[in-house]
Design a protein around this motif. Structure first.
Motif, PDB file in Angstrom:
ATOM      1  N   ARG A 150       0.709  -1.229  -0.067  1.00  0.00           N
ATOM      2  CA  ARG A 150       0.055  -0.039   0.123  1.00  0.00           C
ATOM      3  C   ARG A 150       1.019   1.235   0.074  1.00  0.00           C
ATOM      4  N   GLU A 151       1.952   1.315   0.782  1.00  0.00           N
ATOM      5  CA  GLU A 151       2.775   2.351   0.833  1.00  0.00           C
ATOM      6  C   GLU A 151       3.564   2.499  -0.335  1.00  0.00           C
ATOM      7  N   ILE A 152       4.028   1.487  -1.161  1.00  0.00           N
ATOM      8  CA  ILE A 152       4.811   1.722  -2.196  1.00  0.00           C
ATOM      9  C   ILE A 152       3.703   2.112  -3.369  1.00  0.00           C
ATOM     10  N   ASN A 153       2.520   2.032  -3.399  1.00  0.00           N
ATOM     11  CA  ASN A 153       1.520   2.686  -4.201  1.00  0.00           C
ATOM     12  C   ASN A 153       1.524   4.039  -4.122  1.00  0.00           C
ATOM     13  N   ILE A 154       1.635   4.601  -2.432  1.00  0.00           N
ATOM     14  CA  ILE A 154       1.348   5.792  -2.269  1.00  0.00           C
ATOM     15  C   ILE A 154       2.628   6.594  -2.796  1.00  0.00           C
TER      16      ILE A 154
END
Length: 538
Positions: free
Chosen positions: A137-141
């Motif tokens: 999720r954080e990599i997507n952000i």
């Protein structure tokens, strides 16, 4: 545990109570107590690692760790009950940021919840989990952030990677994106980075609360004393030395905007702006290059129709041998067409700087500011103190650093810094839409179209000698309005009342003594009777 033997120096106008402590695990902290404050409690913890320490095969890893570390830990693995949620439910605010040389986490919260927040926060630094689903999720952000970076200044910095000797990391891509972070073993890489770099002996903490110093100390010792000391010591970076003076011509996507940016690396550790300079030399140079009064470089360029905005900057890092002086000039089309003349005027300004004349005015100005400084913003104060602990030689100086550590006049130190601000030690970056279709290289990260070339001796000579000296550039005169006596004469307050009313100009005046500061706040309101009238629209 080491307690504060020497008191932290503070402004006479500062009502906070301060205490420095070094815990048994070598974590350094400053406690700030103000029982009468109407501020939220606040905390900042900074770790001595940043993007300079990213592995070359996982650029942006420090950023990912910063974003993910507060999401789950062994005591609280539930991702639906992370620290951010706790802060928000208690009326607070949480943020974190990765710099090149350090990472900071900071928050404010209702004072009644400070103790609970400290316990929860410390658990993430003791045993984070780095849940793989949350990492995704954080990599997507981070990928979304990467695609939303429109600041060309920020993008252009990646062009500087590789222009320093011994593969120095300055200019290294630090945001991260899908290409650099979406790896099969990314959780293991995060854990490895945490184990290698997150240690109590490279952490600096500042806590602000209404509680007594003794209570704050008890809270912090109980929770932060459990963070493991891995006895980490930073690996020295290569010397911050340019291979050659270099000029970049960058194709901008912004129409009719021409920006000249000049960077001078200062590679002498004895001149470090962080911790060693005691005469505020970089600030004096910064003021001289960036001021806009008559006689300034800015005014001279404006008079020629060459520029409409100029500002100077000084950058430095906890890694003490990385220091930079710089200028950014927003050019008109005329200034862009005469950029060699602009460079000549920049060099003239630096050559003719007289350190002795500038120092005394700076000393007096800072003395007045320090005497009436009021550290009343809790979260801002904790951020400043936490970061300053990396730089000061003694915790005693943590509030004065760097601006108010003006202990002596040292023109020779200023002249040593100026000796690096020469064309042979210069990075010149010119960004303009005029370069569209005329460049020969493309950066593979941001797809920046650019050309670069070593600045040859012939061009250096042109920038130094080929134009007539400008008589418009002179040292600023001493400020005649600096007071000799800054004591407040009266402690009374009065409501604003009219003291002048003539020819359409009305002045009201009132005194305010509750802040115990000799400052004047001026508000000017213009009444325009023609506003909205079609007759005067053009």
């Amino acid at each position: 545990m080491i307690n504060d033997i020497l008191s932290i120096e503070k402004s006479p106008n500062d009502s906070n109570i301060y205490k420095y402590i070094k815990l048994e695990n070598e974590l350094e902290l400053v406690l700030i107590s103000n029982p009468n404050s109407n501020q939220y409690s606040a905390l900042t913890l900074s770790v001595g690692v940043g993007s300079f320490f990213d592995p070359s095969d996982v650029l942006g890893l420090s950023h990912l760790v910063e974003r993910s570390i507060l999401l789950s830990n062994e005591k609280n693995p539930d991702s639906n009950d992370d620290f951010s949620t706790f802060i928000q439910l208690n009326g607070g605010f949480l943020n974190s940021v990765t710099y090149e040389d350090r990472t900071s986490f900071y928050y404010k919260i209702d004072s009644l919840c400070l103790e609970e927040s400290i316990e929860k926060f410390s658990n993430y630094l003791i045993a984070p989990i780095f849940n793989k689903d949350l990492l995704e999720r954080e990599i997507n952000i981070i990928e979304s952030e990467f695609n939303s970076i429109f600041d060309e200044n920020k993008k252009n910095l990646v062009l500087l990677k590789g222009i320093f000797e011994n593969d120095h990391p300055y200019g290294q891509f630090n945001n991260g994106n899908n290409k650099t972070l979406r790896l099969e073993d990314i959780r293991n890489r995060c854990m490895e980075f945490f184990e290698k770099h997150y240690s109590s002996n490279v952490m600096k903490l500042c806590v602000y609360g209404k509680q007594s110093i003794e209570k704050l100390e008890e809270m912090c010792k109980k929770s932060f004393g459990l963070i493991k000391n891995k006895k980490i010591y930073s690996t020295p970076l290569p010397k911050f030395v340019l291979k050659n003076p270099i000029k970049f011509e960058i194709a901008s996507n912004i129409q009719d905007k021409h920006i000249l940016k000049i960077i001078w690396p200062i590679n002498d550790e004895s001149l470090s702006f962080k911790g060693k300079v005691r005469s505020n030399s970089n600030s004096i140079i910064n003021h001289y290059l960036g001021h806009e009064a008559k006689g300034s470089l800015s005014a001279a360029l404006d008079n020629l129709g060459y520029s409409y905005r100029l500002y100077s900057f000084a950058q430095s890092y906890a890694i003490k041998d990385i220091n930079i002086m710089g200028l950014e000039i927003h050019l008109t089309k005329c200034g862009f067409d005469n950029i060699d003349h602009v460079m000549f005027l920049v060099n003239q300004t630096i050559r003719e700087f007289n350190a002795n004349q500038m120092v005394k005015t700076e000393l007096r100005t800072l003395d007045i500011e320090w005497k009436y400084l009021n550290n009343d913003s809790s979260i801002d104060l904790t951020r400043v103190v936490s970061n300053n602990l990396f730089y000061v030689e003694s915790h005693v100086q943590v509030l004065k650093y760097p601006k108010y550590m003006f202990e002596k006049e040292n023109p020779s130190e200023i002249n040593k810094i100026l000796s690096f601000m020469v064309p042979s030690n210069m990075i010149v970056m010119v960004s303009s839409n005029e370069f569209k279709g005329k460049t020969n290289s493309e950066n593979d990260i941001y797809k920046i179209q650019y050309s670069s070339q070593v600045i040859e001796d012939s061009l250096i000579k042109k920038w130094k000698f080929d134009y007539q000296r400008s008589v418009d550039i002179v040292l600023p005169k001493p400020n005649p309005y600096l007071p000799n006596d800054i004591e407040i004469k009266t402690k009374t307050s009065s409501k604003p009342h009219e003291i002048y009313n003539f020819n359409g100009i009305k002045i009201d005046w009132g005194s305010e003594s509750s802040l115990n500061s000799p400052y004047l706040n001026i508000i000017v309101k213009f009444d325009c009777p023609t506003k909205g009238n079609e007759q005067y629209k053009n």
